[in-house]
Design a protein around this motif. Structure first.
Motif, PDB file in Angstrom:
ATOM      1  N   UNK A 135       0.854  -1.184   0.000  1.00  8.44           N
ATOM      2  CA  UNK A 135       0.000   0.000   0.000  1.00  8.44           C
ATOM      3  C   UNK A 135       0.893   1.238   0.000  1.00  8.44           C
ATOM      4  N   UNK A 136       0.726   2.068  -1.012  1.00  9.58           N
ATOM      5  CA  UNK A 136       1.428   3.341  -1.107  1.00  9.58           C
ATOM      6  C   UNK A 136       0.429   4.481  -0.977  1.00  9.58           C
ATOM      7  N   UNK A 137       0.911   5.655  -0.620  1.00 12.59           N
ATOM      8  CA  UNK A 137       0.076   6.846  -0.542  1.00 12.59           C
ATOM      9  C   UNK A 137       0.768   7.910   0.286  1.00 12.59           C
ATOM     10  N   UNK A 138       0.163   9.079   0.320  1.00 13.65           N
ATOM     11  CA  UNK A 138       0.804  10.229   0.951  1.00 13.65           C
ATOM     12  C   UNK A 138       0.969  10.069   2.456  1.00 13.65           C
ATOM     13  N   UNK A 139       2.145  10.505   2.932  1.00 12.89           N
ATOM     14  CA  UNK A 139       2.386  10.574   4.380  1.00 12.89           C
ATOM     15  C   UNK A 139       1.659  11.748   5.006  1.00 12.89           C
ATOM     16  N   UNK A 140       1.138  12.666   4.194  1.00 11.70           N
ATOM     17  CA  UNK A 140       0.533  13.897   4.711  1.00 11.70           C
ATOM     18  C   UNK A 140      -0.969  13.778   4.964  1.00 11.70           C
ATOM     19  N   UNK A 141      -1.576  12.703   4.485  1.00 13.87           N
ATOM     20  CA  UNK A 141      -3.018  12.556   4.667  1.00 13.87           C
ATOM     21  C   UNK A 141      -3.299  12.116   6.108  1.00 13.87           C
ATOM     22  N   UNK A 142      -4.012  12.922   6.879  1.00 14.49           N
ATOM     23  CA  UNK A 142      -4.201  12.608   8.297  1.00 14.49           C
ATOM     24  C   UNK A 142      -5.389  11.681   8.535  1.00 14.49           C
ATOM     25  N   UNK A 143      -5.384  11.050   9.687  1.00 16.89           N
ATOM     26  CA  UNK A 143      -6.574  10.323  10.131  1.00 16.89           C
ATOM     27  C   UNK A 143      -7.672  11.338  10.422  1.00 16.89           C
ATOM     28  N   UNK A 144      -8.930  10.935  10.404  1.00 16.75           N
ATOM     29  CA  UNK A 144     -10.002  11.883  10.722  1.00 16.75           C
ATOM     30  C   UNK A 144      -9.831  12.539  12.085  1.00 16.75           C
ATOM     31  N   UNK A 145      -9.378  11.772  13.082  1.00 18.06           N
ATOM     32  CA  UNK A 145      -9.215  12.350  14.419  1.00 18.06           C
ATOM     33  C   UNK A 145      -8.062  13.353  14.463  1.00 18.06           C
ATOM     34  N   UNK A 146      -6.978  13.051  13.747  1.00 14.85           N
ATOM     35  CA  UNK A 146      -5.863  14.002  13.691  1.00 14.85           C
ATOM     36  C   UNK A 146      -6.267  15.246  12.909  1.00 14.85           C
ATOM     37  N   UNK A 147      -7.012  15.062  11.828  1.00 15.89           N
ATOM     38  CA  UNK A 147      -7.465  16.208  11.039  1.00 15.89           C
ATOM     39  C   UNK A 147      -8.328  17.133  11.890  1.00 15.89           C
ATOM     40  N   UNK A 148      -9.236  16.557  12.659  1.00 21.84           N
ATOM     41  CA  UNK A 148     -10.115  17.364  13.510  1.00 21.84           C
ATOM     42  C   UNK A 148      -9.317  18.130  14.553  1.00 21.84           C
ATOM     43  N   UNK A 149      -8.316  17.470  15.138  1.00 24.59           N
ATOM     44  CA  UNK A 149      -7.493  18.118  16.156  1.00 24.59           C
ATOM     45  C   UNK A 149      -6.679  19.260  15.561  1.00 24.59           C
ATOM     46  N   UNK A 150      -6.138  19.065  14.371  1.00 25.12           N
ATOM     47  CA  UNK A 150      -5.349  20.114  13.727  1.00 25.12           C
ATOM     48  C   UNK A 150      -6.214  21.320  13.363  1.00 25.12           C
TER      49      UNK A 150
END
Length: 282
Positions: free
Chosen positions: A61-76
């Protein structure tokens, strides 16, 4: 009673030349002439560990390291100051649905693909990622949700990428050389799922596509997740129209929209839970 005192040989004992070669990290790590040995060590350590674990095949599985989890996105977003900082947090947060899709994909693979059901001590279709945050974390987390082992092939970077908390500790590796990391990602791969990403993701994707196109590796199904993203960032049809690739080359991969669709596509392309034959090493 003798007054004899043995000559002081502390300088000799402490000299770099006196260290056992296998214990001399400075000698192994810093000499340009030792690069070949460092390559061999990076290859062999991971290879033997995976053999000891009975990991016969993987799904990458490849993909961006910058895409956050929903919980991290909400916190940020909550912590960001109004204005550009919050806008950037919201922009990245909008991508978090792909974190969820990668997590679900890895969970499905781990439950249905055979990673938790060794055959004669051999595990097939074990989830493997680059070991870091973002989509990599999501995939390792999905395997962790299922109670399955998963692999993290980390790389030492100037920013010092840390391993995510979900890869199996005994299968969490760190490489210095991108080339050796790529080799381990490719050599056991029975399938590849690629989520939206940047330069690193493109590099890894085209490495696998090139191995397929040139038949340097056994046929391996590839899915790209996120139709809108992939069709906007790469014009594959333009490559065909220009005559620089063949139309048949587009059959190497398939574009889907969800983790469940990705797993279904891989199965439709012939992926089976078990792989009794060893793969051709690139």
């Amino acid at each position: 009673m003798s007054d004899y005192k043995a000559p002081d040989n502390s300088l000799q004992l402490g000299a770099p030349s006196y260290r056992l070669a296998v214990s001399d990290a400075e000698f192994i790590s810093n000499r340009e002439e030792m690069r070949g040995l460092r390559f061999a060590l990076e290859y062999t350590k991971a290879d033997l560990t995976l053999r000891d674990w009975g990991v016969r095949s993987t799904i990458i599985v490849f993909g961006s390291a910058r895409i956050p989890s929903p919980e991290l996105a909400a916190a940020r977003i909550a912590a960001a100051a109004p204005g550009p900082e919050r806008e950037q947090a919201q922009k990245l947060g909008a991508w978090s649905r792909y974190y969820q899709e990668a997590r679900e994909f890895a969970r499905l693979v781990s439950v249905e693909g055979g990673a938790m059901k060794p055959v004669d001590g051999q595990r097939d279709n074990v989830i493997a990622t680059g070991g870091g945050p973002g989509i990599m974390e999501a995939a390792n987390r999905g395997a962790h949700d299922a109670g399955a082992p998963s692999i993290g092939f980390n790389i030492t970077l100037p920013g010092e990428q840390q391993p995510n908390a979900y890869s199996t500790p005994d299968l969490t590796f760190r490489f210095h050389y991108f080339a050796m990391r790529k080799m381990h990602l490719a050599m056991r791969a029975r399938a590849l799922a690629v989520f939206p990403g940047g330069f690193g993701t493109m590099d890894e994707l085209f490495e696998i596509l090139t191995l397929q196109q040139t038949q340097k590796a056994s046929p391996t199904p590839v899915v790209l997740v996120g139709e809108d993203y992939w069709n906007s960032v790469i014009n594959f049809n333009a490559m065909v129209d220009s005559g620089l690739i063949e139309a048949a080359d587009l059959n190497i991969f398939e574009i889907v929209n969800t983790g469940a669709e990705a797993w279904a596509a891989l199965k439709a392309r012939g992926l089976k839970p078990e792989n009794p034959k060893r793969r051709k090493v690139p």
